[in-house]
Design an enzyme around this catalytic site. Structure first.
Site, PDB file in Angstrom:
ATOM      1  N   LYS A  34       0.862  -1.186   0.000  1.00 18.08           N
ATOM      2  CA  LYS A  34       0.000   0.000   0.000  1.00 18.08           C
ATOM      3  C   LYS A  34       0.889   1.224   0.000  1.00 18.08           C
ATOM      4  O   LYS A  34       2.062   1.147   0.388  1.00 18.08           O
ATOM      5  CB  LYS A  34      -0.893   0.021   1.248  1.00 18.08           C
ATOM      6  CG  LYS A  34      -2.181   0.782   1.037  1.00 18.08           C
ATOM      7  CD  LYS A  34      -3.202  -0.061   0.297  1.00 18.08           C
ATOM      8  CE  LYS A  34      -4.503   0.676   0.117  1.00 18.08           C
ATOM      9  NZ  LYS A  34      -5.559  -0.228  -0.360  1.00 18.08           N
TER      10      LYS A  34
HETATM   11  P1  NAD Z   1     -13.207   7.322  -2.642  1.00 15.38           P
HETATM   12  O1  NAD Z   1     -12.239   8.410  -2.316  1.00 15.38           O
HETATM   13  O2  NAD Z   1     -13.621   7.147  -4.059  1.00 15.38           O
HETATM   14  O3  NAD Z   1     -14.526   7.498  -1.755  1.00 15.38           O
HETATM   15  C1  NAD Z   1     -14.516   7.598  -0.361  1.00 15.38           C
HETATM   16  C2  NAD Z   1     -15.903   8.086   0.055  1.00 15.38           C
HETATM   17  O4  NAD Z   1     -16.006   8.032   1.479  1.00 15.38           O
HETATM   18  C3  NAD Z   1     -16.202   9.533  -0.338  1.00 15.38           C
HETATM   19  O5  NAD Z   1     -17.535   9.615  -0.788  1.00 15.38           O
HETATM   20  C4  NAD Z   1     -16.052  10.290   0.980  1.00 15.38           C
HETATM   21  O6  NAD Z   1     -16.849  11.471   1.020  1.00 15.38           O
HETATM   22  C5  NAD Z   1     -16.568   9.249   1.933  1.00 15.38           C
HETATM   23  N1  NAD Z   1     -16.186   9.452   3.315  1.00 15.38           N
HETATM   24  C6  NAD Z   1     -14.987   9.807   3.848  1.00 15.38           C
HETATM   25  N2  NAD Z   1     -15.084   9.878   5.181  1.00 15.38           N
HETATM   26  C7  NAD Z   1     -16.352   9.529   5.497  1.00 15.38           C
HETATM   27  C8  NAD Z   1     -17.068   9.406   6.708  1.00 15.38           C
HETATM   28  N3  NAD Z   1     -16.491   9.645   7.892  1.00 15.38           N
HETATM   29  N4  NAD Z   1     -18.350   9.019   6.645  1.00 15.38           N
HETATM   30  C9  NAD Z   1     -18.955   8.776   5.470  1.00 15.38           C
HETATM   31  N5  NAD Z   1     -18.337   8.879   4.304  1.00 15.38           N
HETATM   32  C10 NAD Z   1     -17.052   9.274   4.320  1.00 15.38           C
HETATM   33  O7  NAD Z   1     -12.553   5.997  -2.065  1.00 15.38           O
HETATM   34  P2  NAD Z   1     -12.849   4.488  -2.497  1.00 15.38           P
HETATM   35  O8  NAD Z   1     -11.842   4.091  -3.493  1.00 15.38           O
HETATM   36  O9  NAD Z   1     -14.282   4.312  -2.774  1.00 15.38           O
HETATM   37  O10 NAD Z   1     -12.445   3.743  -1.129  1.00 15.38           O
HETATM   38  C11 NAD Z   1     -13.372   3.609  -0.050  1.00 15.38           C
HETATM   39  C12 NAD Z   1     -12.927   2.442   0.807  1.00 15.38           C
HETATM   40  O11 NAD Z   1     -12.888   1.269   0.007  1.00 15.38           O
HETATM   41  C13 NAD Z   1     -11.536   2.577   1.412  1.00 15.38           C
HETATM   42  O12 NAD Z   1     -11.492   1.943   2.656  1.00 15.38           O
HETATM   43  C14 NAD Z   1     -10.676   1.817   0.428  1.00 15.38           C
HETATM   44  O13 NAD Z   1      -9.459   1.367   1.004  1.00 15.38           O
HETATM   45  C15 NAD Z   1     -11.605   0.683   0.089  1.00 15.38           C
HETATM   46  N6  NAD Z   1     -11.300  -0.007  -1.163  1.00 15.38           N
HETATM   47  C16 NAD Z   1     -11.311   0.657  -2.352  1.00 15.38           C
HETATM   48  C17 NAD Z   1     -10.993  -0.042  -3.518  1.00 15.38           C
HETATM   49  C18 NAD Z   1     -11.031   0.608  -4.878  1.00 15.38           C
HETATM   50  O14 NAD Z   1     -10.856  -0.123  -5.874  1.00 15.38           O
HETATM   51  N7  NAD Z   1     -11.263   1.897  -4.994  1.00 15.38           N
HETATM   52  C19 NAD Z   1     -10.667  -1.403  -3.450  1.00 15.38           C
HETATM   53  C20 NAD Z   1     -10.698  -2.048  -2.217  1.00 15.38           C
HETATM   54  C21 NAD Z   1     -11.012  -1.329  -1.080  1.00 15.38           C
END
Ligand code: NAD
Length: 424
Positions: free
Chosen positions: A114
């Protein structure tokens, strides 16, 4: 015997504390000896960089970034890059460790990694983001590469950021290196279906859980915390499957409508205005209200440490499918188990992203690209197989799905390092 990692006996970051607690409990269950336990609990390699970026006003700002490779035992390290003010070395270590277990649970030939930069991308211009990304890519270029470590998008990074990293790396090599990152735009070697893959995988798992419990995803009520990449695609695909998405939030709050939100319009409002709260449908709700809302399925899709000992007793969802990494603390996990809530852990429920990243890496190396139907079919098969394996693991002896997934993941990494032996 229980021991904790020597590198950090007192983790400061909540995600790292969660990751180490989970690992130590599973090491006990697997009966790992002290040497293996210590080896597996520590990152194999980590890089910290302080690097300068010229800001739009002409000033120089120094950023701090990290890349951590938890394990390379099963293949090249794999994991996203996060831009967020709270990014720190321990958080990145935790996320790298989870990536190692996740790749092993879904049986991909990857290790775990990461990266991240402590910054607030919402306060930066596109030009500043590009300069920061290119300099960070250059700093970590001694670590990354198609054979050794392949970044991807995570919180606040996207296909454009991956394009800048790929271009920076390729400029140094003198030719286009498609396999250095995944989650790229389609026009420069991205894969069909990568953008939606995490959300699709989460939706497939949610549907499988309902089916196994004798119900159906059709008509199930869903609440989603986090409306970014993972959250919006999960919402759209679950709604296409017939589920009713009754509530969703982003960092500023969100909306609730017991008849179901119009997901396509909610996504458009978020895209156009930057805030889901600007979508005028139903009632405004806070994140705390969303987590405690009566619903069939709760999907945390934001950040770590959201369902804790203080709110877990009030969670009313029957099923939690973790799209985010580390949203549930070990204390909350125990309470949810006692209350009969089924929790599908992050390392299984959000693995869709890394699975299609694996497809993208293969396609890039072969310069031969698949259509969307092929990607979706292969993704579904791997997700369902992994879910079946985790459910089987959870049956005898009876353990939670999280313990079963970790036993599978940590067990597979352990098997690899035992087979390879200790060099020299
Ligand atoms: P992103 O930046 O696209 O979206 C994150 C979202 O969470 C945003 O809408 C933001 O406003 C919201 N957010 C932040 N703090 C918050 C809170 N306290 N309460 C409610 N909403 C809140 O990120 P993403 O890529 O969608 O990642 C989200 C999660 O999924 C992370 O934990 C990431 O590690 C995990 N993840 C993402 C992927 C991927 O392919 N993008 C893969 C595996 C895991």
């Amino acid at each position: 015997m229980t021991s904790t990692a020597k590198l950090s006996t007192q983790p400061q970051d909540p995600a790292y504390a969660i990751a180490l607690t989970q690992f130590n409990a599973i090491a006990d269950k697997l009966g790992l000896d002290d040497g293996l336990r210590e080896w597996l609990s520590l990152p194999q390699r980590e890089l910290t960089t302080h690097f300068p970026v010229r800001m739009d006003d002409g000033s120089l700002k120094v950023f701090k970034g990290y890349r951590v490779q938890h394990s390379l035992a099963r293949g090249p390290a794999k994991g996203g890059i996060r831009y967020h003010p709270r990014v720190n070395l321990e958080e990145v270590r935790a996320l790298a460790m989870w990536m190692a277990w996740k790749c092993a649970v879904v049986d991909l030939p990857f290790g775990g990694a990461k990266g991240g930069v402590a910054c607030n991308p919402k306060e930066m211009s596109m030009a500043e983001l590009e300069r920061m990304t290119r300099r960070f890519a250059s700093e970590i270029s001694i670590f990354i590469g198609p054979e050794n470590d392949i970044p991807a998008p995570d919180v606040n990074t996207n296909a454009q950021v991956m394009a800048w990293i790929m271009d920076t790396y390729s400029m140094h090599k003198g030719y286009s290196v498609l396999g250095v990152v995944t989650g790229k735009p389609l026009a420069i070697g991205g894969s069909q279906g990568r953008d939606e893959a995490t959300g699709r995988g989460t939706a497939i798992i949610a549907s499988e859980v309902m089916r196994r419990q004798g119900g159906s995803i059709d008509g199930a009520t869903v609440a989603i915390q986090g409306f970014g990449n993972a959250g919006t695609h999960a919402a759209r695909i679950l709604s296409d499957m017939g589920a009713r998405v009754i509530a969703a939030t982003d960092s500023q709050g969100g909306r609730y409508n017991p008849r179901g939100l119009n997901v396509k319009r909610a996504i458009a409002a978020k895209r156009e205005t930057g805030q889901l709260g600007n979508y005028r449908d139903g009632d405004a709700i806070s994140n705390d209200e969303l987590l405690e809302m009566p619903c069939d399925i709760l999907i945390p899709a934001a950040l770590e440490n959201q369902i804790t000992g203080s709110n877990a007793p009030r969670v009313k969802a029957k099923v939690i499918v973790e799209a985010a990494n580390g949203p549930t603390t070990p204390e909350a996990d125990e309470m949810l188990n006692e209350n009969g809530v089924t929790v599908v852990p992050d390392i299984l429920a959000n693995a869709g992203g890394v699975i299609v990243s694996y497809f993208e890496w293969i396609q890039g190396r072969q310069h031969y690209f698949w259509d969307l139907a092929e990607v979706q079919a292969k993704l579904e098969r791997i997700m369902k197989n992994a879910y079946d394996e985790v459910v089987a693991m959870a049956t005898t002896p009876k353990v939670s799905l999280r313990e079963a997934a970790l036993m599978l993941g940590v067990g597979r990494v352990t098997e690899s390092i035992k087979l390879r032996g200790v060099y020299p």
